[in-house]
Motif scaffolding. Structure first.
Motif, PDB file in Angstrom:
ATOM      1  N   SER A  64      23.395  50.481 -47.097  1.00  0.00           N
ATOM      2  CA  SER A  64      23.666  49.231 -47.818  1.00  0.00           C
ATOM      3  C   SER A  64      23.799  49.480 -49.317  1.00  0.00           C
ATOM      4  O   SER A  64      23.688  48.553 -50.108  1.00  0.00           O
ATOM      5  N   ARG A  66      25.763  51.910 -52.689  1.00  0.00           N
ATOM      6  CA  ARG A  66      27.058  51.915 -53.359  1.00  0.00           C
ATOM      7  C   ARG A  66      28.172  52.456 -52.475  1.00  0.00           C
ATOM      8  O   ARG A  66      29.318  52.030 -52.589  1.00  0.00           O
ATOM      9  N   THR A  69      29.758  49.599 -50.588  1.00  0.00           N
ATOM     10  CA  THR A  69      29.992  48.360 -51.336  1.00  0.00           C
ATOM     11  C   THR A  69      31.342  47.740 -50.998  1.00  0.00           C
ATOM     12  O   THR A  69      31.445  46.534 -50.730  1.00  0.00           O
ATOM     13  N   LEU A  72      31.383  46.403 -47.296  1.00  0.00           N
ATOM     14  CA  LEU A  72      30.621  45.167 -47.118  1.00  0.00           C
ATOM     15  C   LEU A  72      31.320  43.993 -47.792  1.00  0.00           C
ATOM     16  O   LEU A  72      31.353  42.885 -47.242  1.00  0.00           O
ATOM     17  N   ALA A  73      31.876  44.228 -48.987  1.00  0.00           N
ATOM     18  CA  ALA A  73      32.556  43.147 -49.694  1.00  0.00           C
ATOM     19  C   ALA A  73      33.745  42.632 -48.891  1.00  0.00           C
ATOM     20  O   ALA A  73      33.969  41.416 -48.791  1.00  0.00           O
ATOM     21  N   VAL A  76      32.433  40.701 -45.649  1.00  0.00           N
ATOM     22  CA  VAL A  76      31.917  39.371 -45.981  1.00  0.00           C
ATOM     23  C   VAL A  76      33.059  38.441 -46.399  1.00  0.00           C
ATOM     24  O   VAL A  76      33.089  37.264 -46.024  1.00  0.00           O
ATOM     25  N   ALA A  77      33.999  38.971 -47.185  1.00  0.00           N
ATOM     26  CA  ALA A  77      35.134  38.158 -47.624  1.00  0.00           C
ATOM     27  C   ALA A  77      35.982  37.686 -46.454  1.00  0.00           C
ATOM     28  O   ALA A  77      36.615  36.623 -46.521  1.00  0.00           O
ATOM     29  N   GLU A 125      24.556  40.534 -46.876  1.00  0.00           N
ATOM     30  CA  GLU A 125      25.478  39.666 -47.593  1.00  0.00           C
ATOM     31  C   GLU A 125      25.791  40.301 -48.935  1.00  0.00           C
ATOM     32  O   GLU A 125      25.015  41.108 -49.446  1.00  0.00           O
ATOM     33  N   THR A 126      26.913  39.922 -49.504  1.00  0.00           N
ATOM     34  CA  THR A 126      27.252  40.421 -50.837  1.00  0.00           C
ATOM     35  C   THR A 126      26.318  39.783 -51.849  1.00  0.00           C
ATOM     36  O   THR A 126      26.251  38.553 -51.939  1.00  0.00           O
ATOM     37  N   GLU A 129      26.365  38.180 -58.486  1.00  0.00           N
ATOM     38  CA  GLU A 129      26.723  39.049 -59.616  1.00  0.00           C
ATOM     39  C   GLU A 129      25.502  39.435 -60.434  1.00  0.00           C
ATOM     40  O   GLU A 129      25.365  40.585 -60.865  1.00  0.00           O
ATOM     41  N   SER A 132      23.510  42.090 -58.534  1.00  0.00           N
ATOM     42  CA  SER A 132      24.230  43.362 -58.564  1.00  0.00           C
ATOM     43  C   SER A 132      24.110  44.036 -59.931  1.00  0.00           C
ATOM     44  O   SER A 132      23.914  45.259 -60.026  1.00  0.00           O
TER      45      SER A 132
END
Length: 400
Positions: A64, A66, A69, A72-73, A76-77, A125-126, A129, A132
């Motif tokens: 989970s 880097r 990243t 996962l993005a 989720v999108a 989940e993402t 901001e 992150s």
């Protein structure tokens, strides 16, 4: 194309350069096994391929961080459900499958199978901001601190080869003045030549606190050794270089800390977290970076378990009521609560009173601190749940 399955599970063995994805059906049969470059176009193609094979796709990854990243993005999108299968689980369960081979395809198959059979894995989940950004800043701070420790160790090792008395005279990790001195004067002969008075003046021009004390200790150490050791000339140049690097690194750490504070205080929970004794902006930022919005925790007990502050039962047969310290927990989260407990118990207040109570019950210092840290998990959880600042007395509730 019409779908041939109601639901499938796709396990992804994530990596920096590429991932390996394996899809299984409800019976555990492999539908496809493919290598996917860590690239947006190829990941989107993988998602579309999986969607064509079933009405519902469940995804599982073993990393989970880097490296995953982008994966996962994009998942989720595109509205995909993703769970996290810990690497320890994959490692342990791989031995239950046929063959001793260790491949990305096998690991991905194990990940998919575990997601198919178990329902207790955490959803991914993402992160927002803010979370992150704090994750990046706090991780970078940890790297900078590790670099600083290495520089200091190398500096002290070289100083032992020049003048052991000078190496013993100062704590170079806590005081800036001795490090400033080493940018110009590293050998006993150089320190004896300049003397206490001129060295004090030189340090004062560079705004060193306690310049006279630093100069006196350094010259005293230099006078205790009249012999020039082999390799002293070259070692002194290396010490000079390391001292400059250490000062520059300290400035980078200060800048990083300032950015962490400014970013953390844009969070609505910052004031609540900082109101708790012992929880400053750095520890608070690390806390938010790890736990996010606390949505992954059912209650304070789950949070304490994640921090390794909840004892684990070890019962068997007639042996009941046996507990031991957990082995699997988030070390950084435990460090946060431990350090905040240690800071808070140094000052008068409920934390110190509780610590002294545990000490009077016969607990060792570390045991009493861990007990205090566990108690503070409940307090912080209640503060964030009720959105109220810390008070030394319990809140007064109005009778209905």
């Amino acid at each position: 194309m019409s779908t041939s399955h109601k639901r499938i599970w796709v396990g992804v063995d994530a990596g920096k350069g590429h991932h390996w994805a394996v899809a299984v059906d409800a019976d555990g049969e492999i539908l496809f096994s493919t290598k996917v470059i860590n690239d947006e176009a190829q990941i989107l193609t993988l998602i579309e391929t999986a969607r064509e094979r079933a009405d519902e796709v469940r995804w599982a990854v073993d990393i989970s961080g880097r490296a995953s990243t982008l994966l996962l993005a994009l998942l989720v999108a595109n509205g995909q459900r993703v769970v996290y299968v810990p690497g320890r689980t994959v490692n342990r369960m791989s031995g239950a499958y046929r063959g001793e081979a260790k491949t990305d395809a096998k690991d991905a198959k194990v990940i998919a199978d575990q997601a198919r059979m178990r329902r207790d894995f955490a959803l991914l989940e993402t992160p927002p901001e803010l979370v992150s950004t704090l994750q990046l800043l706090t991780n970078h701070r940890a790297d900078l601190i590790a670099d600083r420790v290495r520089l200091i160790n190398r500096l002290r090792d070289l100083l032992v080869g020049i003048c052991p008395a000078l190496e013993r005279a100062f704590d170079y990790s806590a005081a800036k003045g001795p490090v400033v001195m080493l940018t110009e004067y590293q050998t006993p002969a150089a320190l004896r030549r300049i003397g206490i008075k001129r060295l004090t003046t030189w340090l004062e021009r560079r705004k060193v606190r306690g310049a006279s004390d630093v100069a006196a200790k350094a010259v005293e150490a230099a006078q205790s050794q009249q012999t020039a050791l082999p390799g002293e000339k070259r070692a002194s140049k290396l010490v000079c270089d390391l001292a400059h690097q250490l000062l520059a690194l300290d400035e980078r750490i200060k800048d990083n800390d300032r950015e962490i504070r400014e970013t953390f205080r844009t969070d609505d929970r910052a004031e609540i977290i900082e109101s708790m004794p012992g929880m400053g902006p750095i520890l608070g930022a690390e806390f938010v970076a790890i736990v996010g919005d606390l949505g992954g925790y059912k209650d304070a007990g789950r949070l304490a378990s994640h921090a390794g502050l909840a004892p684990v039962a070890r019962d068997s047969g007639r042996r009941t009521g046996n507990y031991h310290r957990p082995k699997r927990y988030n070390r950084r989260l435990r460090h946060i609560f431990y350090m905040s407990a240690q800071t808070s118990m140094m000052r008068p207040g409920p934390s110190r009173d509780y610590y002294l109570k545990k000490r009077s019950e016969g607990l060792l210092h570390t045991q009493a601190l861990l007990s205090l840290a566990r108690r503070r998990v409940d307090v912080l959880w209640a503060m964030l749940r009720d959105k109220r600042l810390f008070t030394s007395a319990p809140p007064v509730t109005q009778a209905a």
